[in-house]
Design an enzyme around this catalytic site. Structure first.
Site, PDB file in Angstrom:
ATOM      1  N   ARG A   1      11.373  -4.989   4.608  1.00 36.95           N
ATOM      2  CA  ARG A   1      11.269  -3.855   4.836  1.00 36.95           C
ATOM      3  C   ARG A   1      12.011  -3.137   4.979  1.00 36.95           C
ATOM      4  O   ARG A   1      12.892  -2.566   6.778  1.00 36.95           O
ATOM      5  CB  ARG A   1       9.555  -3.462   5.230  1.00 36.95           C
ATOM      6  CG  ARG A   1       9.379  -1.791   5.168  1.00 36.95           C
ATOM      7  CD  ARG A   1       7.935  -1.884   5.323  1.00 36.95           C
ATOM      8  NE  ARG A   1       7.103  -2.253   6.217  1.00 36.95           N
ATOM      9  CZ  ARG A   1       5.371  -2.417   6.251  1.00 36.95           C
ATOM     10  NH1 ARG A   1       4.946  -1.937   5.604  1.00 36.95           N
ATOM     11  NH2 ARG A   1       5.321  -3.114   7.265  1.00 36.95           N
TER      12      ARG A   1
ATOM     13  N   ARG B   1      -9.585   1.193   8.924  1.00 39.89           N
ATOM     14  CA  ARG B   1      -8.862  -0.039   8.939  1.00 39.89           C
ATOM     15  C   ARG B   1     -10.049  -1.731  10.281  1.00 39.89           C
ATOM     16  O   ARG B   1      -9.435  -2.411  10.822  1.00 39.89           O
ATOM     17  CB  ARG B   1      -7.514  -0.226  10.513  1.00 39.89           C
ATOM     18  CG  ARG B   1      -6.780  -0.570   9.292  1.00 39.89           C
ATOM     19  CD  ARG B   1      -5.214  -0.209  10.068  1.00 39.89           C
ATOM     20  NE  ARG B   1      -4.110  -1.036  10.020  1.00 39.89           N
ATOM     21  CZ  ARG B   1      -3.211  -0.045   9.767  1.00 39.89           C
ATOM     22  NH1 ARG B   1      -3.095   1.126   8.683  1.00 39.89           N
ATOM     23  NH2 ARG B   1      -2.292  -1.204   8.881  1.00 39.89           N
TER      24      ARG B   1
ATOM     25  N   ARG C   1       0.007  -8.751  13.886  1.00 39.06           N
ATOM     26  CA  ARG C   1      -0.597  -8.132  12.648  1.00 39.06           C
ATOM     27  C   ARG C   1      -1.533  -8.078  11.530  1.00 39.06           C
ATOM     28  O   ARG C   1      -2.519  -7.859  11.155  1.00 39.06           O
ATOM     29  CB  ARG C   1       0.283  -7.224  11.952  1.00 39.06           C
ATOM     30  CG  ARG C   1       0.755  -5.759  13.018  1.00 39.06           C
ATOM     31  CD  ARG C   1       2.289  -5.611  12.593  1.00 39.06           C
ATOM     32  NE  ARG C   1       2.006  -4.061  11.493  1.00 39.06           N
ATOM     33  CZ  ARG C   1       3.472  -3.963  10.307  1.00 39.06           C
ATOM     34  NH1 ARG C   1       4.484  -4.808  10.733  1.00 39.06           N
ATOM     35  NH2 ARG C   1       3.554  -3.812   9.665  1.00 39.06           N
TER      36      ARG C   1
ATOM     37  N   LYS D   1       0.935  -1.160  -0.014  1.00 43.04           N
ATOM     38  CA  LYS D   1       0.321  -0.144  -0.170  1.00 43.04           C
ATOM     39  C   LYS D   1       1.097   1.495   0.183  1.00 43.04           C
ATOM     40  O   LYS D   1       0.380   2.574  -0.543  1.00 43.04           O
ATOM     41  CB  LYS D   1      -1.314   0.236   1.618  1.00 43.04           C
ATOM     42  CG  LYS D   1      -1.841  -1.451   1.161  1.00 43.04           C
ATOM     43  CD  LYS D   1      -3.068  -1.517   2.071  1.00 43.04           C
ATOM     44  CE  LYS D   1      -1.853  -1.298   3.842  1.00 43.04           C
ATOM     45  NZ  LYS D   1      -0.991  -2.719   4.244  1.00 43.04           N
TER      46      LYS D   1
ATOM     47  N   ARG E   1      11.383  -0.917  11.287  1.00 43.73           N
ATOM     48  CA  ARG E   1      10.101  -0.778  11.953  1.00 43.73           C
ATOM     49  C   ARG E   1      10.269  -1.947  12.457  1.00 43.73           C
ATOM     50  O   ARG E   1      10.516  -3.198  12.961  1.00 43.73           O
ATOM     51  CB  ARG E   1       8.443  -0.569  10.632  1.00 43.73           C
ATOM     52  CG  ARG E   1       8.474   0.453  10.734  1.00 43.73           C
ATOM     53  CD  ARG E   1       7.296   0.802   9.384  1.00 43.73           C
ATOM     54  NE  ARG E   1       5.848  -0.279  10.253  1.00 43.73           N
ATOM     55  CZ  ARG E   1       5.272  -0.321   9.585  1.00 43.73           C
ATOM     56  NH1 ARG E   1       4.647  -0.001   8.390  1.00 43.73           N
ATOM     57  NH2 ARG E   1       3.889  -1.106  10.293  1.00 43.73           N
TER      58      ARG E   1
END
Ligand code: ADP
Ligand code: ADP
Ligand code: ZN
Length: 215
Positions: free
Chosen positions: A127, A88, A171, A13, A160
């Site tokens: 990431r 969300r 998550r 996203k 992160r």
């Protein structure tokens, strides 16, 4: 053009949002980026959000909805906006609809970036994100041109805290329980579109451009 990006954590996203925002000149609004900026500035909101984010849980709706309303009421959102990571929950989606209806506006497209579970872990653990502009990279699939530095603004890129394997599991569970129902929600509103998010970044973007071109 008022667009929502849907999809599990790691779907791409943020990556696609930067490309779309550039191409269509609409602001990219990421609630995750807003919370992370507040955490690094040690604001009250940041302090409240951090505990939830570190655990992989959603920040409560009452801390989230007003931020987005305030943001999309700004002048630069008049001709459109791109929401990344919001809504969300069904409650957030309803609050957004109510807010837009009162302004005689509506969402034009809820775009699902579809990626199966088994592809997600590699993406998340590799990431890296820019500490300043939030741009998202991957050590293998989308490396920065200069190691450790953002292509867009030159600031350091970091991992992160919530991209550890344990937190990613949580998550994904949270996504299934609280966010996935939005796919049906926007299908019922007849604004749902989807693209295959397993393809190369540029191919996903090409598909998105085609979908948005039809709206
Ligand atoms: P991802 O890249 O996994 O999609 P984000 O950067 O969008 O992650 O969000 C990171 C974290 O910020 C979430 O796990 C959650 O704790 C919090 N967050 C972001 N957006 C929302 C939202 N709309 N509602 C509640 N919490 C949110
Ligand atoms: P989200 O915002 O949905 O959590 P990101 O855009 O941050 O997802 O992407 C998650 C990770 O996957 C990042 O490391 C990113 O560079 C990488 N990525 C994004 N899109 C693709 C793709 N199409 N193929 C391979 N890796 C991708
Ligand atoms: Zn940057």
């Amino acid at each position: 053009m008022k667009i929502i990006l849907l999809g599990p954590p790691g779907a791409g996203k943020g990556t696609q949002a930067k490309l779309i925002s550039n191409e269509f000149s609409i602001p990219h609004i990421s609630t995750g980026d807003i919370f992370r900026a507040n955490i690094s500035e040690k604001t009250e909101l940041g302090m409240k959000a951090k505990g939830y984010m570190d655990k992989g849980l959603l920040v409560p709706d009452e801390l989230t909805i007003d931020i987005v309303k305030d943001r999309i009421a700004k002048d630069d959102c008049k001709n459109g906006f791109l929401l990344d990571g919001f809504p969300r929950t069904v409650h957030q989606a309803e609050a957004l609809d109510e807010f837009l209806v009162n302004r005689k506006e509506k969402i034009d497209c809820a775009l699902l970036i579809d990626v199966p579970r088994e592809k997600i872990f590699n993406r998340m653990t590799g990431r890296r994100i820019c500490t300043k502009c939030g741009a998202s990279y991957h050590i293998k699939y989308n490396p920065t041109k200069v190691e450790g530095k953002c292509d867009l603004c030159g600031s350091p890129v970091v991992q992160r805290k919530d991209d550890s394997e344990e937190t990613v599991k949580e998550r994904l569970d949270v996504y299934d329980r609280q966010t996935e129902p939005l796919v049906v929600y926007y299908k019922n509103e007849a604004v749902l579109k989807s693209v295959d998010g397993t393809q190369d970044i540029n191919k996903v973007f090409e598909d998105i451009r085609n979908v948005l071109g039809e709206i």
